[in-house]
Design an enzyme around this catalytic site. Structure first.
Site, mmCIF file in Angstrom:
data_model
loop_
_atom_site.group_PDB
_atom_site.id
_atom_site.type_symbol
_atom_site.label_atom_id
_atom_site.label_comp_id
_atom_site.label_asym_id
_atom_site.label_seq_id
_atom_site.Cartn_x
_atom_site.Cartn_y
_atom_site.Cartn_z
ATOM 1 N N ASP A 169 0.705 -1.241 0.223
ATOM 2 C CA ASP A 169 0.390 -0.325 -0.078
ATOM 3 C C ASP A 169 1.076 1.051 -0.053
ATOM 4 O OD1 ASP A 169 -1.622 2.008 0.277
ATOM 5 O OD2 ASP A 169 -2.554 0.966 2.164
ATOM 6 N N VAL A 170 1.142 1.637 -1.171
ATOM 7 C CA VAL A 170 2.269 3.749 -1.288
ATOM 8 C C VAL A 170 1.551 4.050 -0.614
ATOM 9 C CG1 VAL A 170 2.523 1.785 -4.029
ATOM 10 C CG2 VAL A 170 1.392 4.186 -3.343
ATOM 11 N N LYS A 220 0.360 15.137 -10.112
ATOM 12 C CA LYS A 220 0.914 14.827 -10.907
ATOM 13 C C LYS A 220 2.422 15.988 -11.297
ATOM 14 C CE LYS A 220 0.391 10.439 -12.616
ATOM 15 N NZ LYS A 220 1.264 9.287 -11.432
ATOM 16 N N ASN A 225 5.428 3.358 -10.408
ATOM 17 C CA ASN A 225 4.118 3.444 -11.809
ATOM 18 C C ASN A 225 2.878 3.452 -10.697
ATOM 19 O OD1 ASN A 225 3.571 2.364 -13.791
ATOM 20 N ND2 ASN A 225 2.393 0.918 -12.799
ATOM 21 N N THR A 270 -4.961 1.084 -21.766
ATOM 22 C CA THR A 270 -4.864 0.603 -20.655
ATOM 23 C C THR A 270 -6.699 0.709 -19.984
ATOM 24 O OG1 THR A 270 -3.971 2.410 -19.471
ATOM 25 C CG2 THR A 270 -2.612 0.695 -20.524
ATOM 26 N N TYR A 291 -5.650 15.129 -9.687
ATOM 27 C CA TYR A 291 -4.636 14.194 -10.576
ATOM 28 C C TYR A 291 -3.556 14.968 -11.152
ATOM 29 C CZ TYR A 291 -2.997 10.657 -13.765
ATOM 30 O OH TYR A 291 -1.988 9.555 -14.629
#
Length: 259
Positions: free
Chosen positions: A60-61, A157, A87, A188, A153
């Site tokens: 779990d990052v 980033k 990633n 994806t 988002y």
């Protein structure tokens, strides 16, 4: 002899659309691969597919303890850590800033920014023990401009860009290089399926027709660049940003009508 013989690579979100491409490619190039993520079934299936030199671990990052355990497991299993690929990432459902709740904002930044920060923090001592290595952070073309309806988002980033540059300055003298890749619209589930709480996918907002290279990207387009940045071929490259978007950011490639 392949590029990553006797090296160990940890990829977060390693069972996802881009992540699994990265994991398979590193493994094919001789690396030991550690597939970090929350989806235990998918991670285990990928590790089983690859066989030797592959391990799936829970990660779990957002959690510093989870990172510590993951790095410890990596070193215990394979004897060291040479490459970290940050990633893992999540997308917010499209909404105006005034309609975006704080919980959504916090969730996106927790994964995309805090997760990357904790990864670099946890991996640094292991990379030093390995006498240097590489960190590659996967950002987005949304980190290079504004995009309406995606404030959490986009902000996350942009933050990864600054974090990458700072880490590159701090770690370069230790032989640890830190770089960023900015993928555009990559084919994806991440862009073809709506984010949690959304009904519209990112791909619905983009047509590749105006791109200089008029197609959606493939995970392997990102992977090929990632392998270069993680390898000794890029030994003099750090704090840099690479865009993989088929010319999306260049603007429309208008075609003149035939005479």
């Amino acid at each position: 002899m392949t590029r990553f013989d006797n090296q160990t690579v940890l990829v977060t979100g390693g069972a996802g659309g881009q992540g699994s491409s990265h994991v398979r490619a590193f493994h094919a190039e001789g690396a030991n691969v550690v597939i970090g993520g929350l989806d235990a079934a998918r991670g285990a299936a990928l590790a089983d597919e690859l066989g030797t030199r592959a391990r799936s671990i829970h990660l779990d990052v957002r959690d510093e303890g989870s990172w510590s355990a993951a790095v410890h497991a990596t070193e215990s299993t394979f004897g060291g850590l040479d490459v970290l690929v940050n990633n893992a990432g999540v997308q917010n459902p499209p909404a105006l800033i005034e309609d975006t709740d704080q919980a959504t904002w916090s969730r996106i930044l927790d994964v995309n920014v805090t997760g990357t920060f904790l990864g670099i923090k946890a991996a640094t001592p292991a990379l030093r023990r390995a006498a240097g290595g590489a960190v590659v952070n996967i950002a987005s073309t949304m980190a290079l401009g504004g995009t309406a309806h995606y404030a959490p988002y986009v902000a996350s980033k942009w933050a990864v860009r600054g974090l990458t540059r700072t880490a590159a300055l701090e770690l370069g003298r230790d032989g640890i290089r830190v770089n960023t890749i900015h993928p555009g619209v990559i084919a994806t589930p991440f862009i073809h399926e709506p984010a949690a709480g959304a009904t519209t996918a990112i791909a619905d907002f983009y047509s590749p027709a105006p791109f200089a290279i008029p197609r959606l990207g493939e995970p392997t387009d990102v992977t090929s660049l990632l392998l270069f940045l993680a390898s000794s071929e890029a030994s003099f490259v750090t704090g840099s940003e690479y865009v993989v978007d088929g010319g999306l950011l260049l603007g429309p490639a208008l075609q003149a009508e035939a005479a």
